[in-house]
Design a protein around this motif. Structure first.
Motif, PDB file in Angstrom:
ATOM      1  N   VAL A  19       0.877  -1.173   0.000  1.00 45.41           N
ATOM      2  CA  VAL A  19       0.000   0.000   0.000  1.00 45.41           C
ATOM      3  C   VAL A  19       0.910   1.216   0.000  1.00 45.41           C
ATOM      4  O   VAL A  19       1.672   1.438   0.943  1.00 45.41           O
ATOM      5  N   GLY A  20       0.855   1.992  -1.073  1.00 47.09           N
ATOM      6  CA  GLY A  20       1.685   3.186  -1.182  1.00 47.09           C
ATOM      7  C   GLY A  20       1.143   4.329  -0.354  1.00 47.09           C
ATOM      8  O   GLY A  20      -0.065   4.447  -0.151  1.00 47.09           O
ATOM      9  N   GLY A  21       2.040   5.148   0.125  1.00 49.54           N
ATOM     10  CA  GLY A  21       1.648   6.319   0.901  1.00 49.54           C
ATOM     11  C   GLY A  21       2.843   6.866   1.646  1.00 49.54           C
ATOM     12  O   GLY A  21       3.973   6.409   1.477  1.00 49.54           O
ATOM     13  N   CYS A  22       2.604   7.837   2.490  1.00 45.88           N
ATOM     14  CA  CYS A  22       3.672   8.452   3.274  1.00 45.88           C
ATOM     15  C   CYS A  22       3.883   7.639   4.544  1.00 45.88           C
ATOM     16  O   CYS A  22       2.966   7.491   5.353  1.00 45.88           O
ATOM     17  N   THR A  23       5.100   7.129   4.729  1.00 43.67           N
ATOM     18  CA  THR A  23       5.393   6.288   5.890  1.00 43.67           C
ATOM     19  C   THR A  23       6.194   7.011   6.974  1.00 43.67           C
ATOM     20  O   THR A  23       6.580   6.391   7.962  1.00 43.67           O
ATOM     21  N   ASP A  24       6.418   8.308   6.821  1.00 48.89           N
ATOM     22  CA  ASP A  24       7.174   9.092   7.806  1.00 48.89           C
ATOM     23  C   ASP A  24       6.198   9.700   8.809  1.00 48.89           C
ATOM     24  O   ASP A  24       5.429  10.605   8.477  1.00 48.89           O
ATOM     25  N   SER A  25       6.224   9.216  10.057  1.00 47.21           N
ATOM     26  CA  SER A  25       5.265   9.684  11.061  1.00 47.21           C
ATOM     27  C   SER A  25       5.436  11.163  11.401  1.00 47.21           C
ATOM     28  O   SER A  25       4.559  11.764  12.017  1.00 47.21           O
ATOM     29  N   ALA A  26       6.541  11.783  10.996  1.00 43.77           N
ATOM     30  CA  ALA A  26       6.750  13.208  11.245  1.00 43.77           C
ATOM     31  C   ALA A  26       6.127  14.075  10.144  1.00 43.77           C
ATOM     32  O   ALA A  26       6.068  15.293  10.276  1.00 43.77           O
ATOM     33  N   SER A  33      -1.484   3.190   7.375  1.00 46.26           N
ATOM     34  CA  SER A  33      -1.790   1.958   6.641  1.00 46.26           C
ATOM     35  C   SER A  33      -0.830   1.723   5.473  1.00 46.26           C
ATOM     36  O   SER A  33      -0.845   0.652   4.876  1.00 46.26           O
ATOM     37  N   ALA A  34       0.022   2.690   5.172  1.00 48.34           N
ATOM     38  CA  ALA A  34       0.971   2.539   4.067  1.00 48.34           C
ATOM     39  C   ALA A  34       2.077   1.563   4.456  1.00 48.34           C
ATOM     40  O   ALA A  34       2.584   1.596   5.572  1.00 48.34           O
ATOM     41  N   THR A  35       2.433   0.698   3.514  1.00 44.31           N
ATOM     42  CA  THR A  35       3.509  -0.268   3.745  1.00 44.31           C
ATOM     43  C   THR A  35       4.742   0.062   2.922  1.00 44.31           C
ATOM     44  O   THR A  35       5.791  -0.519   3.126  1.00 44.31           O
ATOM     45  N   GLU A  36       4.595   0.983   1.984  1.00 39.07           N
ATOM     46  CA  GLU A  36       5.721   1.379   1.136  1.00 39.07           C
ATOM     47  C   GLU A  36       5.645   2.876   0.879  1.00 39.07           C
ATOM     48  O   GLU A  36       4.620   3.384   0.428  1.00 39.07           O
TER      49      GLU A  36
END
Length: 65
Positions: A19-26, A33-36
């Motif tokens: 699942v593409g998306g932004c994975t940087d919690s900052a 829910s993004a895995t990549e």
């Protein structure tokens, strides 16, 4: 539940289930829910929060005192 035929980035999630998306919690648009990471992360400008609100307005602090 099946065999993973391809996991190019080695993160334990099969490529067809990524699942593409932004994975940087900052980042302002972090997606838990993004895995990549897809390079879509956006960040607040220095001194502002993600809504554009100034975090340390010296003028406002002076007036409040």
């Amino acid at each position: 539940g099946g065999t993973c035929t391809s996991d190019a980035n080695g993160n334990g999630v099969c490529d067809d289930a990524e699942v593409g998306g932004c994975t940087d919690s900052a980042a302002c648009n972090y997606d838990a829910s993004a895995t990549e990471d897809d390079g879509s992360c956006t960040y607040a400008e220095t001194g502002y929060d993600c809504d554009g609100v100034c975090l340390n307005d010296a003028d406002e602090i002076e007036r409040a005192i």
